[in-house]
Design a protein around this motif. Structure first.
Motif, PDB file in Angstrom:
ATOM      1  N   ILE A  60      26.019 -55.358   1.261  1.00  0.00           N
ATOM      2  CA  ILE A  60      26.465 -53.962   1.181  1.00  0.00           C
ATOM      3  C   ILE A  60      25.836 -53.142   2.298  1.00  0.00           C
ATOM      4  N   LEU A  61      24.546 -53.354   2.549  1.00  0.00           N
ATOM      5  CA  LEU A  61      23.870 -52.611   3.618  1.00  0.00           C
ATOM      6  C   LEU A  61      24.537 -52.875   4.968  1.00  0.00           C
ATOM      7  N   LYS A  62      24.876 -54.130   5.214  1.00  0.00           N
ATOM      8  CA  LYS A  62      25.560 -54.473   6.470  1.00  0.00           C
ATOM      9  C   LYS A  62      26.936 -53.806   6.539  1.00  0.00           C
ATOM     10  N   LYS A  63      27.667 -53.851   5.431  1.00  0.00           N
ATOM     11  CA  LYS A  63      29.005 -53.253   5.375  1.00  0.00           C
ATOM     12  C   LYS A  63      28.929 -51.751   5.638  1.00  0.00           C
ATOM     13  N   TRP A  64      27.906 -51.088   5.123  1.00  0.00           N
ATOM     14  CA  TRP A  64      27.737 -49.641   5.291  1.00  0.00           C
ATOM     15  C   TRP A  64      27.139 -49.285   6.648  1.00  0.00           C
ATOM     16  N   GLY A  65      26.679 -50.271   7.381  1.00  0.00           N
ATOM     17  CA  GLY A  65      26.091 -50.010   8.692  1.00  0.00           C
ATOM     18  C   GLY A  65      24.695 -49.419   8.641  1.00  0.00           C
ATOM     19  N   ILE A  66      23.937 -49.738   7.586  1.00  0.00           N
ATOM     20  CA  ILE A  66      22.564 -49.245   7.465  1.00  0.00           C
ATOM     21  C   ILE A  66      21.671 -50.062   8.382  1.00  0.00           C
ATOM     22  N   ARG A  67      20.892 -49.397   9.195  1.00  0.00           N
ATOM     23  CA  ARG A  67      20.005 -50.081  10.133  1.00  0.00           C
ATOM     24  C   ARG A  67      18.975 -50.927   9.391  1.00  0.00           C
ATOM     25  N   THR A  68      18.554 -52.019  10.008  1.00  0.00           N
ATOM     26  CA  THR A  68      17.603 -52.930   9.363  1.00  0.00           C
ATOM     27  C   THR A  68      16.197 -52.346   9.285  1.00  0.00           C
ATOM     28  N   ASP A  69      15.903 -51.303  10.059  1.00  0.00           N
ATOM     29  CA  ASP A  69      14.577 -50.687   9.979  1.00  0.00           C
ATOM     30  C   ASP A  69      14.555 -49.524   8.976  1.00  0.00           C
ATOM     31  N   TYR A  70      15.610 -49.425   8.156  1.00  0.00           N
ATOM     32  CA  TYR A  70      15.677 -48.430   7.085  1.00  0.00           C
ATOM     33  C   TYR A  70      15.692 -49.139   5.738  1.00  0.00           C
ATOM     34  N   TYR A  71      15.295 -48.422   4.691  1.00  0.00           N
ATOM     35  CA  TYR A  71      15.357 -48.997   3.346  1.00  0.00           C
ATOM     36  C   TYR A  71      15.876 -47.947   2.369  1.00  0.00           C
ATOM     37  N   ALA A  72      16.352 -48.412   1.231  1.00  0.00           N
ATOM     38  CA  ALA A  72      16.873 -47.522   0.194  1.00  0.00           C
ATOM     39  C   ALA A  72      15.703 -46.963  -0.595  1.00  0.00           C
ATOM     40  N   VAL A  73      15.438 -45.690  -0.430  1.00  0.00           N
ATOM     41  CA  VAL A  73      14.314 -45.056  -1.124  1.00  0.00           C
ATOM     42  C   VAL A  73      14.679 -44.790  -2.575  1.00  0.00           C
ATOM     43  N   MET A  74      15.846 -44.212  -2.791  1.00  0.00           N
ATOM     44  CA  MET A  74      16.267 -43.868  -4.143  1.00  0.00           C
ATOM     45  C   MET A  74      17.775 -43.708  -4.168  1.00  0.00           C
ATOM     46  N   GLN A  75      18.295 -43.517  -5.376  1.00  0.00           N
ATOM     47  CA  GLN A  75      19.722 -43.311  -5.551  1.00  0.00           C
ATOM     48  C   GLN A  75      19.927 -41.995  -6.294  1.00  0.00           C
ATOM     49  N   LEU A  76      20.967 -41.288  -5.933  1.00  0.00           N
ATOM     50  CA  LEU A  76      21.297 -40.042  -6.611  1.00  0.00           C
ATOM     51  C   LEU A  76      22.747 -40.131  -7.066  1.00  0.00           C
ATOM     52  N   LEU A  77      22.930 -40.099  -8.373  1.00  0.00           N
ATOM     53  CA  LEU A  77      24.270 -40.166  -8.936  1.00  0.00           C
ATOM     54  C   LEU A  77      24.777 -38.748  -9.161  1.00  0.00           C
ATOM     55  N   LEU A  78      26.027 -38.497  -8.798  1.00  0.00           N
ATOM     56  CA  LEU A  78      26.643 -37.190  -8.986  1.00  0.00           C
ATOM     57  C   LEU A  78      27.964 -37.367  -9.715  1.00  0.00           C
ATOM     58  N   GLY A  79      28.286 -36.426 -10.578  1.00  0.00           N
ATOM     59  CA  GLY A  79      29.559 -36.507 -11.280  1.00  0.00           C
ATOM     60  C   GLY A  79      29.812 -35.285 -12.139  1.00  0.00           C
ATOM     61  N   TYR A  80      31.062 -35.129 -12.511  1.00  0.00           N
ATOM     62  CA  TYR A  80      31.440 -34.018 -13.382  1.00  0.00           C
ATOM     63  C   TYR A  80      31.236 -34.406 -14.835  1.00  0.00           C
ATOM     64  N   PRO A  81      30.838 -33.444 -15.667  1.00  0.00           N
ATOM     65  CA  PRO A  81      30.688 -33.757 -17.101  1.00  0.00           C
ATOM     66  C   PRO A  81      32.046 -34.035 -17.744  1.00  0.00           C
ATOM     67  N   ARG A  82      32.010 -34.768 -18.826  1.00  0.00           N
ATOM     68  CA  ARG A  82      33.243 -35.027 -19.566  1.00  0.00           C
ATOM     69  C   ARG A  82      33.829 -33.719 -20.087  1.00  0.00           C
ATOM     70  N   GLU A  83      35.122 -33.692 -20.202  1.00  0.00           N
ATOM     71  CA  GLU A  83      35.809 -32.525 -20.744  1.00  0.00           C
ATOM     72  C   GLU A  83      35.262 -32.215 -22.137  1.00  0.00           C
ATOM     73  N   GLY A  84      34.848 -30.980 -22.354  1.00  0.00           N
ATOM     74  CA  GLY A  84      34.340 -30.566 -23.654  1.00  0.00           C
ATOM     75  C   GLY A  84      32.831 -30.659 -23.799  1.00  0.00           C
ATOM     76  N   ASP A  85      32.148 -31.406 -22.919  1.00  0.00           N
ATOM     77  CA  ASP A  85      30.686 -31.470 -22.994  1.00  0.00           C
ATOM     78  C   ASP A  85      30.109 -30.140 -22.524  1.00  0.00           C
TER      79      ASP A  85
END
Length: 91
Positions: A50-75
């Motif tokens: 996946i890193l290769k597919k995304w073109g992420i340089r080899t001298d970089y690393y994934a520090v963290m992940q941030l998920l974003l999204g809309y709440p369900r209807e009615g929540d």
């Protein structure tokens, strides 16, 4: 979020950026979820692909992940508690 492997403040910089993104997302009605230790998701061979597919340089690393999204209807979206204007807290 990716950052240079050998930079002293990579984790801190990504965390502050994520916090700002979470605040901005909330102001737009978008929910967020911070997931630390992002590198664990990309250590396996599939993660490396996946890193290769995304073109992420080899001298970089994934520090963290941030998920974003809309709440369900009615929540319900949380709202701030009312301020007590005559109250001052000192620590």
């Amino acid at each position: 979020m990716f950052a240079p492997k050998n930079f002293l403040f990579s984790a801190e910089d990504c965390t502050v950026a994520a916090e700002n993104m979470m605040l901005a997302a909330d102001s737009l009605g978008v929910g967020s979820c911070y997931l630390g230790q992002g590198w664990l998701a990309f250590n396996a061979p599939y993660g490396q692909e996946i890193l290769k597919k995304w073109g992420i340089r080899t001298d970089y690393y994934a520090v963290m992940q941030l998920l974003l999204g809309y709440p369900r209807e009615g929540d319900p979206h949380s709202t701030a508690k009312p301020r007590k204007n005559d109250r001052v807290l000192r620590f």
